[in-house]
Design a protein around this motif. Structure first.
Motif, short mmCIF file in Angstrom:
data_model
loop_
_atom_site.label_atom_id
_atom_site.label_comp_id
_atom_site.label_asym_id
_atom_site.label_seq_id
_atom_site.Cartn_x
_atom_site.Cartn_y
_atom_site.Cartn_z
N PRO A 1 0.97 -1.09 -0.26
CA PRO A 1 0.11 -0.02 0.36
C PRO A 1 1.08 1.42 0.16
N GLY A 2 0.36 1.91 -0.82
CA GLY A 2 1.05 3.46 -1.07
C GLY A 2 -0.29 4.70 -1.09
N ILE A 3 0.34 5.51 -0.87
CA ILE A 3 -0.02 7.11 -0.79
C ILE A 3 0.72 7.78 -2.02
N LEU A 4 -1.17 8.34 -2.63
CA LEU A 4 -0.54 9.64 -4.16
C LEU A 4 -0.70 10.90 -3.04
N LEU A 5 0.09 11.54 -4.03
CA LEU A 5 -0.49 13.31 -3.19
C LEU A 5 -0.15 14.26 -3.50
N LYS A 6 -0.75 15.04 -3.90
CA LYS A 6 -0.87 16.05 -4.22
C LYS A 6 -0.01 17.60 -3.55
N LEU A 7 1.31 17.92 -3.63
CA LEU A 7 1.41 18.85 -2.18
C LEU A 7 1.05 20.75 -2.52
N GLY A 8 1.27 20.86 -3.95
CA GLY A 8 0.60 22.00 -3.42
C GLY A 8 1.72 23.17 -4.23
N PRO B 1 5.81 22.96 -4.86
CA PRO B 1 7.35 22.34 -5.59
C PRO B 1 8.22 21.70 -4.12
N VAL B 2 8.57 20.41 -4.27
CA VAL B 2 9.07 19.64 -3.36
C VAL B 2 10.10 19.00 -3.96
N GLU B 3 11.05 18.10 -2.84
CA GLU B 3 11.66 17.10 -3.99
C GLU B 3 11.20 15.99 -4.11
N GLY B 4 11.83 15.69 -5.25
CA GLY B 4 11.59 14.49 -5.96
C GLY B 4 9.61 15.04 -6.58
N GLY B 5 9.56 15.99 -6.83
CA GLY B 5 8.09 16.09 -7.22
C GLY B 5 8.55 15.94 -8.44
N ALA B 6 6.67 15.39 -8.73
CA ALA B 6 6.45 15.17 -10.18
C ALA B 6 5.65 15.67 -11.17
N GLY B 7 5.40 16.30 -11.94
CA GLY B 7 4.21 17.04 -12.80
C GLY B 7 4.14 18.87 -13.12
N PRO B 8 3.24 19.43 -13.79
CA PRO B 8 3.79 20.62 -14.20
C PRO B 8 4.50 21.19 -12.48
N GLU B 9 3.86 21.49 -11.85
CA GLU B 9 3.83 21.89 -10.65
C GLU B 9 5.42 21.20 -9.75
N GLY B 10 5.51 20.15 -9.92
CA GLY B 10 6.25 19.50 -9.77
C GLY B 10 6.26 19.13 -8.09
N ASP B 11 5.12 18.84 -7.40
CA ASP B 11 4.39 18.82 -6.09
C ASP B 11 3.98 17.43 -5.94
N ILE B 12 3.41 16.46 -6.63
CA ILE B 12 3.26 15.20 -6.99
C ILE B 12 4.23 14.10 -5.59
N VAL B 13 3.76 13.83 -5.15
CA VAL B 13 4.84 13.00 -4.28
C VAL B 13 4.34 11.37 -4.41
N ALA B 14 4.55 10.26 -4.19
CA ALA B 14 3.67 8.90 -3.38
C ALA B 14 4.86 8.41 -2.36
#
Ligand code: FES
Length: 172
Positions: A73-80, A82-95
């Motif tokens: 099990p895991g979790i997919l998050l949009k943080l809002g 930009p963060v380390e290792g973040g993906a997506g146009p805003e670099g804010d998606i992590v899992a």
């Protein structure tokens, strides 16, 4: 005699590993400027698994996922932000894995301080810092899933940077 042969084989394996390590380090140092070095993933072949789509994510609303398989099990998050290792146009998606690296209790998301918290012995992991442990008994950071997002906005997991709790290998 047999023992000497085994020592010789071991020595050759060790040297081969050293050569590969040096070659890997050299390759890592010649990345074009701005490119990010990939974290080595223990030479496992990870599956690519679709976790969702950008359109489905809302800031601070976690999505339950399983990766590299349904038993992990895991979790997919949009943080809002930009963060380390973040993906997506805003670099804010992590899992991340949500199995505590200490003894495998399921972690809970705390949107107030952007951490994943363990109800077992209270370890805490920072979702904005690549799953870095900020407190507790665990002896490793939280496994983070490597993400790729395609042109349609579909989000895929394609690797894990730490050993998932309870496994001798992340890919079974
Ligand atoms: Fe999470 Fe012990 S199981 S801190």
């Amino acid at each position: 005699m047999k023992c000497n042969r085994l020592v010789d084989v071991g020595r050759r394996q060790f040297l081969r590993g050293g050569v590969l390590g040096v070659a890997g380090a050299a390759a890592a140092t010649v990345l074009p400027s701005g490119a990010r070095a990939e974290t080595p993933r223990a030479m496992l072949d990870y599956p690519a698994a679709k976790l969702g789509n950008l359109a489905d994510l809302k800031v601070d609303v976690p999505v339950d996922i399983g990766y590299p398989d349904a038993d992990s099990p895991g979790i997919l998050l949009k943080l809002g932000t930009p963060v380390e290792g973040g993906a997506g146009p805003e670099g804010d998606i992590v899992a991340y894995s949500v199995l505590c690296p200490h003894k495998g209790y399921p972690l809970a998301w705390n949107a107030a301080d952007r951490t994943l918290n363990c109800p077992g012995h209270y370890s805490r992991f920072d979702a904005e810092k690549g799953g870095q442990q900020v407190w507790g008994h665990a002896t490793q950071n939280l496994p983070q899933f490597a993400l790729r997002i395609d042109e349609a906005g579909d989000i895929f997991a394609e690797g894990v940077d730490e050993l998932i709790y309870g496994r001798l290998s992340n890919v079974l």
